[in-house]
Scaffold this motif. Structure first.
Motif, PDB file in Angstrom:
ATOM      1  N   THR A 185     108.861  99.084  79.749  1.00 53.35           N
ATOM      2  CA  THR A 185     109.670 100.283  79.522  1.00 53.35           C
ATOM      3  C   THR A 185     108.884 101.535  79.885  1.00 53.35           C
ATOM      4  N   ARG A 186     107.619 101.576  79.492  1.00 49.35           N
ATOM      5  CA  ARG A 186     106.772 102.727  79.832  1.00 49.35           C
ATOM      6  C   ARG A 186     106.637 102.862  81.335  1.00 49.35           C
ATOM      7  N   ASN A 187     106.432 101.756  82.019  1.00 47.96           N
ATOM      8  CA  ASN A 187     106.185 101.789  83.457  1.00 47.96           C
ATOM      9  C   ASN A 187     107.490 101.986  84.247  1.00 47.96           C
ATOM     10  N   CYS A 188     108.411 101.042  84.119  1.00 43.59           N
ATOM     11  CA  CYS A 188     109.663 101.112  84.878  1.00 43.59           C
ATOM     12  C   CYS A 188     110.558 102.237  84.371  1.00 43.59           C
ATOM     13  N   GLY A 189     110.449 102.526  83.069  1.00 38.72           N
ATOM     14  CA  GLY A 189     111.266 103.589  82.496  1.00 38.72           C
ATOM     15  C   GLY A 189     110.940 104.949  83.061  1.00 38.72           C
ATOM     16  N   GLU A 190     109.661 105.210  83.288  1.00 31.11           N
ATOM     17  CA  GLU A 190     109.311 106.510  83.855  1.00 31.11           C
ATOM     18  C   GLU A 190     109.654 106.583  85.336  1.00 31.11           C
ATOM     19  N   GLN A 191     109.611 105.435  86.016  1.00 26.72           N
ATOM     20  CA  GLN A 191     110.088 105.414  87.406  1.00 26.72           C
ATOM     21  C   GLN A 191     111.571 105.763  87.456  1.00 26.72           C
ATOM     22  N   PHE A 192     112.326 105.197  86.521  1.00 30.40           N
ATOM     23  CA  PHE A 192     113.749 105.531  86.429  1.00 30.40           C
ATOM     24  C   PHE A 192     113.937 107.001  86.069  1.00 30.40           C
ATOM     25  N   ASN A 193     113.127 107.500  85.162  1.00 32.39           N
ATOM     26  CA  ASN A 193     113.199 108.908  84.760  1.00 32.39           C
ATOM     27  C   ASN A 193     112.985 109.823  85.963  1.00 32.39           C
ATOM     28  N   ASP A 194     112.046 109.469  86.825  1.00 34.49           N
ATOM     29  CA  ASP A 194     111.814 110.253  88.045  1.00 34.49           C
ATOM     30  C   ASP A 194     113.046 110.221  88.954  1.00 34.49           C
ATOM     31  N   ASN A 195     113.674 109.051  89.041  1.00 32.95           N
ATOM     32  CA  ASN A 195     114.883 108.950  89.860  1.00 32.95           C
ATOM     33  C   ASN A 195     116.030 109.764  89.269  1.00 32.95           C
ATOM     34  N   LEU A 196     116.083 109.829  87.939  1.00 33.34           N
ATOM     35  CA  LEU A 196     117.083 110.675  87.286  1.00 33.34           C
ATOM     36  C   LEU A 196     116.839 112.144  87.622  1.00 33.34           C
ATOM     37  N   ARG A 197     115.574 112.553  87.597  1.00 33.59           N
ATOM     38  CA  ARG A 197     115.243 113.929  87.990  1.00 33.59           C
ATOM     39  C   ARG A 197     115.771 114.230  89.395  1.00 33.59           C
ATOM     40  N   LYS A 198     115.519 113.302  90.323  1.00 38.03           N
ATOM     41  CA  LYS A 198     115.946 113.491  91.710  1.00 38.03           C
ATOM     42  C   LYS A 198     117.473 113.484  91.817  1.00 38.03           C
TER      43      LYS A 198
END
Length: 283
Positions: A117-130
């Motif tokens: 969650t920490r790893n993939c979740g922040e990748q998803f969070n970055d995609n949400l930003r974009k």
């Protein structure tokens, strides 16, 4: 434009909220694809802040003069003119219940679900930003996510130790989404087991209300002295009644939590975010 035909002008705030919720709940990126395909995050909590809220200027004294105001980073990015109205779109991504339960049972290292969650979740969070920046562009506005911008960096500071020039948690505080706890965790209406993010835009949005009395209102220890559960949960001894020792926390993670064991780049820890009264709510 397509988006402007879907009720954008009638309620801008509600439109942005719905777009974020839809992306979080429907995106395949919000899945623990290496475990069981379940959601990483639940329905998001969303708020807005004025880009010129005086608190952002106060942060230059509280955190350090290196900390950006929304106007500074926006006008540094989109140079050439002044912008009358700036807003900050903020969100909280609550960690899924199954993941919190798995980490609640750990006492020295994070669970496998938490690490992913920490790893993939922040990748998803970055995609949400974009994704938010893309929507803003479709609407005819500019947007920048400071946490993934070229200007973002970390540094050592005499006031607060290691700090970034854009603190997502401090930005969320301005947007009324929560307050700080003893362990430095950010306690929101859906708890502190979460990830968060923000985007600055020249889209004018109505700021959310700050309903708490101060920056520690949601913490039982600061308000009643009745809870030290995060101290007990910390395997590094990095949390005391004096607060959170960032260096001790990071050193423990470097020495004891190997991301390769989980097959991720970043594993985190999160023990102080789970198994505590403020895990999923304001206690």
């Amino acid at each position: 434009m397509e988006y402007k035909q879907k009720g954008f002008e009638s309620n801008r705030e509600q439109f942005i909220k719905k777009e974020i919720e839809k992306y979080v709940l429907n995106s395949t990126g919000n899945r623990l694809k290496h475990i069981d395909g379940k959601h990483i995050f639940k329905k998001p909590l969303i708020g807005f802040a004025s880009g010129d809220d005086p608190l952002f200027t106060d942060y230059k004294k509280i955190i350090g003069d290196f900390h950006f105001t929304p106007r500074e980073i926006f006008e540094n990015t989109f140079s050439g003119q002044k912008y009358t109205d700036l807003s900050v779109i903020c969100w909280v991504l609550p960690v899924a219940e199954k993941t919190k339960a798995s980490n609640r049972n750990m006492d020295s290292i994070p669970s496998n679900r938490w690490a992913h969650t920490r790893n993939c979740g922040e990748q998803f969070n970055d995609n949400l930003r974009k994704h938010i920046i893309f929507i803003l562009k479709e609407l005819g506005y500019f947007g920048i996510a400071p946490a993934i911008s070229k200007s973002f960096h970390w540094q050592e500071n005499a006031l607060v130790g290691r700090a970034s020039n854009w603190s997502e948690r401090h930005v969320l505080y301005v947007a009324g989404l929560g307050t700080f706890g003893l362990c430095d965790g950010f306690i929101t209406p859906v708890g502190k087991a979460m990830r968060c993010g923000s985007v600055v835009s020249n889209l004018k949005l109505k700021p959310s209300l700050r309903s708490f009395k101060d920056h520690t209102s949601n913490c039982l220890y600061y308000n009643r002295g009745s809870c030290t559960k995060c101290i007990e949960r910390c395997p590094a001894g990095a949390i005391t009644e004096k607060g959170h020792d960032k260096d001790k926390c990071l050193q423990y993670q470097r020495d004891n939590i190997d991301p390769n064991t989980y097959g991720v780049e970043i594993a985190g820890c999160g023990l102080c975010q789970t198994g505590v009264p403020c895990e999923s709510r304001v206690p």
